[in-house]
Design a protein around this motif. Structure first.
Motif, PDB file in Angstrom:
ATOM      1  N   HIS A  90      47.933  22.196 -28.191  1.00 40.71           N
ATOM      2  CA  HIS A  90      47.675  22.872 -26.923  1.00 40.71           C
ATOM      3  C   HIS A  90      47.454  21.817 -25.836  1.00 40.71           C
ATOM      4  CE1 HIS A  90      47.192  26.547 -29.242  1.00 40.71           C
ATOM      5  NE2 HIS A  90      46.317  25.912 -30.011  1.00 40.71           N
ATOM      6  N   GLY A  91      47.909  22.126 -24.643  1.00 43.46           N
ATOM      7  CA  GLY A  91      47.674  21.235 -23.516  1.00 43.46           C
ATOM      8  C   GLY A  91      48.762  20.212 -23.325  1.00 43.46           C
ATOM      9  N   ALA A  92      48.573  19.369 -22.327  1.00 38.76           N
ATOM     10  CA  ALA A  92      49.575  18.384 -21.935  1.00 38.76           C
ATOM     11  C   ALA A  92      49.673  17.249 -22.953  1.00 38.76           C
ATOM     12  CB  ALA A  92      49.214  17.820 -20.559  1.00 38.76           C
ATOM     13  N   PRO A  93      50.806  16.546 -22.964  1.00 42.65           N
ATOM     14  CA  PRO A  93      50.976  15.433 -23.906  1.00 42.65           C
ATOM     15  C   PRO A  93      50.125  14.221 -23.541  1.00 42.65           C
ATOM     16  CG  PRO A  93      52.889  15.631 -22.482  1.00 42.65           C
ATOM     17  CD  PRO A  93      52.034  16.824 -22.190  1.00 42.65           C
ATOM     18  N   LEU A  94      49.949  13.355 -24.524  1.00 45.42           N
ATOM     19  CA  LEU A  94      49.252  12.086 -24.365  1.00 45.42           C
ATOM     20  C   LEU A  94      50.274  10.956 -24.448  1.00 45.42           C
ATOM     21  CD1 LEU A  94      46.405  12.738 -26.994  1.00 45.42           C
ATOM     22  CD2 LEU A  94      46.484  13.505 -24.603  1.00 45.42           C
ATOM     23  N   VAL A  95      50.083   9.917 -23.656  1.00 43.15           N
ATOM     24  CA  VAL A  95      50.948   8.737 -23.690  1.00 43.15           C
ATOM     25  C   VAL A  95      50.117   7.557 -24.191  1.00 43.15           C
ATOM     26  CG1 VAL A  95      52.266   7.103 -22.308  1.00 43.15           C
ATOM     27  CG2 VAL A  95      52.431   9.557 -21.836  1.00 43.15           C
ATOM     28  N   LEU A  96      50.666   6.808 -25.147  1.00 42.44           N
ATOM     29  CA  LEU A  96      49.940   5.677 -25.715  1.00 42.44           C
ATOM     30  C   LEU A  96      50.832   4.445 -25.789  1.00 42.44           C
ATOM     31  CD1 LEU A  96      48.988   8.377 -27.594  1.00 42.44           C
ATOM     32  CD2 LEU A  96      47.439   6.647 -28.474  1.00 42.44           C
ATOM     33  N   VAL A 126      46.648   7.710 -22.042  1.00 41.64           N
ATOM     34  CA  VAL A 126      46.333   8.600 -20.929  1.00 41.64           C
ATOM     35  C   VAL A 126      46.656  10.035 -21.306  1.00 41.64           C
ATOM     36  CG1 VAL A 126      48.602   8.191 -19.864  1.00 41.64           C
ATOM     37  CG2 VAL A 126      46.722   9.066 -18.474  1.00 41.64           C
ATOM     38  N   ASP A 127      45.761  10.927 -20.950  1.00 41.77           N
ATOM     39  CA  ASP A 127      46.005  12.361 -21.064  1.00 41.77           C
ATOM     40  C   ASP A 127      46.729  12.778 -19.791  1.00 41.77           C
ATOM     41  OD1 ASP A 127      45.843  15.167 -20.953  1.00 41.77           O
ATOM     42  OD2 ASP A 127      43.941  15.206 -22.035  1.00 41.77           O
ATOM     43  N   THR A 128      47.989  13.164 -19.907  1.00 38.26           N
ATOM     44  CA  THR A 128      48.777  13.459 -18.718  1.00 38.26           C
ATOM     45  C   THR A 128      48.337  14.745 -18.037  1.00 38.26           C
ATOM     46  OG1 THR A 128      50.491  14.638 -19.976  1.00 38.26           O
ATOM     47  CG2 THR A 128      50.767  12.259 -19.688  1.00 38.26           C
ATOM     48  N   GLY A 129      47.501  15.533 -18.704  1.00 36.40           N
ATOM     49  CA  GLY A 129      46.999  16.753 -18.086  1.00 36.40           C
ATOM     50  C   GLY A 129      45.754  16.529 -17.257  1.00 36.40           C
ATOM     51  N   GLY A 157      43.960   6.508 -33.218  1.00 34.58           N
ATOM     52  CA  GLY A 157      43.064   7.613 -33.548  1.00 34.58           C
ATOM     53  C   GLY A 157      41.822   7.630 -32.685  1.00 34.58           C
ATOM     54  N   VAL A 158      41.245   6.456 -32.442  1.00 34.31           N
ATOM     55  CA  VAL A 158      40.063   6.359 -31.588  1.00 34.31           C
ATOM     56  C   VAL A 158      40.393   6.836 -30.175  1.00 34.31           C
ATOM     57  CG1 VAL A 158      38.493   4.725 -30.466  1.00 34.31           C
ATOM     58  CG2 VAL A 158      38.971   4.525 -32.922  1.00 34.31           C
ATOM     59  N   ALA A 159      41.542   6.384 -29.649  1.00 40.11           N
ATOM     60  CA  ALA A 159      41.925   6.757 -28.291  1.00 40.11           C
ATOM     61  C   ALA A 159      42.185   8.250 -28.170  1.00 40.11           C
ATOM     62  CB  ALA A 159      43.172   5.973 -27.875  1.00 40.11           C
ATOM     63  N   VAL A 160      42.905   8.808 -29.130  1.00 39.65           N
ATOM     64  CA  VAL A 160      43.219  10.237 -29.079  1.00 39.65           C
ATOM     65  C   VAL A 160      41.946  11.077 -29.177  1.00 39.65           C
ATOM     66  CG1 VAL A 160      44.328  12.120 -30.353  1.00 39.65           C
ATOM     67  CG2 VAL A 160      45.587   9.998 -29.902  1.00 39.65           C
ATOM     68  N   ASP A 161      41.034  10.680 -30.057  1.00 39.12           N
ATOM     69  CA  ASP A 161      39.773  11.426 -30.185  1.00 39.12           C
ATOM     70  C   ASP A 161      38.995  11.396 -28.869  1.00 39.12           C
ATOM     71  OD1 ASP A 161      40.314  12.021 -32.805  1.00 39.12           O
ATOM     72  OD2 ASP A 161      38.992  10.487 -33.648  1.00 39.12           O
ATOM     73  N   ALA A 162      38.966  10.238 -28.205  1.00 45.52           N
ATOM     74  CA  ALA A 162      38.231  10.125 -26.945  1.00 45.52           C
ATOM     75  C   ALA A 162      38.874  10.992 -25.861  1.00 45.52           C
ATOM     76  CB  ALA A 162      38.185   8.668 -26.497  1.00 45.52           C
ATOM     77  N   LEU A 163      40.206  11.027 -25.828  1.00 46.23           N
ATOM     78  CA  LEU A 163      40.879  11.843 -24.815  1.00 46.23           C
ATOM     79  C   LEU A 163      40.673  13.329 -25.072  1.00 46.23           C
ATOM     80  CD1 LEU A 163      44.288   9.929 -24.472  1.00 46.23           C
ATOM     81  CD2 LEU A 163      42.360   9.874 -22.891  1.00 46.23           C
ATOM     82  N   MET A 164      40.802  13.732 -26.302  1.00 41.79           N
ATOM     83  CA  MET A 164      40.687  15.158 -26.626  1.00 41.79           C
ATOM     84  C   MET A 164      39.260  15.659 -26.438  1.00 41.79           C
ATOM     85  SD  MET A 164      43.757  16.011 -27.213  1.00 41.79           S
ATOM     86  CE  MET A 164      43.545  17.671 -27.850  1.00 41.79           C
ATOM     87  N   ALA A 165      38.284  14.764 -26.611  1.00 43.87           N
ATOM     88  CA  ALA A 165      36.877  15.167 -26.429  1.00 43.87           C
ATOM     89  C   ALA A 165      36.575  15.519 -24.980  1.00 43.87           C
ATOM     90  CB  ALA A 165      35.959  14.054 -26.909  1.00 43.87           C
TER      91      ALA A 165
END
Length: 297
Positions: free
Chosen positions: A258-264, A58-61, A287-295
């Motif tokens: 930059h931006g809010a943290p991600l929780v995995l 989850v992207d906490t932002g 990596g797949v999850a982080v790329d999808a969130l950051m996109a």
């Protein structure tokens, strides 16, 4: 006059036939959090690694979520040391961390710190450091015993609102991870919630939370897991775990530049005992999850 009366009656009749006026449709509420799960990619990872993959990120932002089998049970293994640490820190705070505890005369396997301190004492801060940074199993058992044992730890989790996670045994028995055995299991969704509450939330007082984050950032056991799946230079605090039947897990908070943290929470298992490539599966899924969130930012 007659024509005017007929006109009025005609209009009234038409209005009666049309029925009550319907209210204007409301706009549907936005779905929150938004799900951007790359399902095909994650299923392909499962096929390539012949494994079951559970993931909640989850992207906490933004509230954006990536989820794959988020409510299926996995043996939490050493990832559960985060819960033990949280229970002890909630009760002791930082004031009691200088108190000392005696290390047993016999340690359990994988006790890199405590095996050289048998019969001697450590501070609770040293016990927490050993459990979180080096995944020392005897240190984990000391934490569980300080909290009152597995049943008492479970009561703490229930007080936190977790009616899913099971804490049944001590190390090393928590690592049997036999498929279908629900002892010492949880789900990616629930564990991700604990990570967020302990590391980013107010479950712990700020001094205790800062100590916890420091130990997790200094962890040496997850370098090939979430840390390997995010860009170099991003800050990561994690607690990893590994057990039989291909069980490999990582609970992490990731701070992009930059931006809010991600929780995995990334968890794996296999039907057989083979554990080849399980680190790579966790790293690739992260990596797949982080790329999808950051996109979506």
């Amino acid at each position: 006059m007659r024509r005017a009366v007929l006109t009025v009656l005609l209009l009234l009749g038409l209005a009666a036939c049309s029925g009550p006026e319907r209210p204007a449709p409301r706009p549907s509420p936005s779905t929150a959090p938004a799900d951007v799960t790359p399902s095909d990619v994650l299923r392909d990872l499962e096929r390539r690694h012949d494994a079951r993959l559970g993931l909640l990120a989850v992207d906490t932002g933004t509230g954006t979520v990536v989820a794959h089998r988020p409510d299926e049970r996995f043996a939490h293994a050493s990832a559960g040391k985060l819960l033990l640490a949280g229970a002890v820190l909630e009760r002791r705070g930082t004031v009691g961390l200088d108190e000392r505890v005696r290390v047993p005369d016999e340690t359990v396997p994988h006790s890199p710190v405590t095996e050289s301190r048998t019969g001697r004492t450590l501070t609770w801060a040293e016990v927490l450091d050993a459990a979180l940074r080096l995944s020392d199993n005897t240190a984990a058992n000391l934490l569980a015993q300080d909290a009152g044992g597995p049943d008492a730890v479970t009561e703490v989790l229930r007080a936190w609102g977790d009616d899913v996670t099971r804490v049944d045994r001590l190390e090393p028995d928590v690592n049997t991870a036999v498929p279908g055995d629900e002892r010492d299991t949880s789900t990616p969704r629930v564990l991700a919630g604990h990570v967020r509450a302990l590391v980013l939330g107010d479950r712990l007082a700020e001094p205790a939370r800062e100590r916890l984050v420091g130990w997790m950032r200094a962890s040496t056991t997850g370098t090939a897991l979430v840390r390997a799946g995010v860009p170099s230079g991003w800050a990561v605090a994690d607690r990893s775990g590994g057990a039989a039947y291909g069980s490999r897990h990582d609970l992490a908070v990731v701070w992009p530049p930059h931006g809010a943290p991600l929780v995995l929470a990334v968890m794996t298992s296999r039907r057989g005992q083979d554990d080849e490539g399980r680190d790579a599966l966790v790293a690739q899924a992260a990596g797949v999850a982080v790329d999808a969130l950051m996109a979506r930012r």
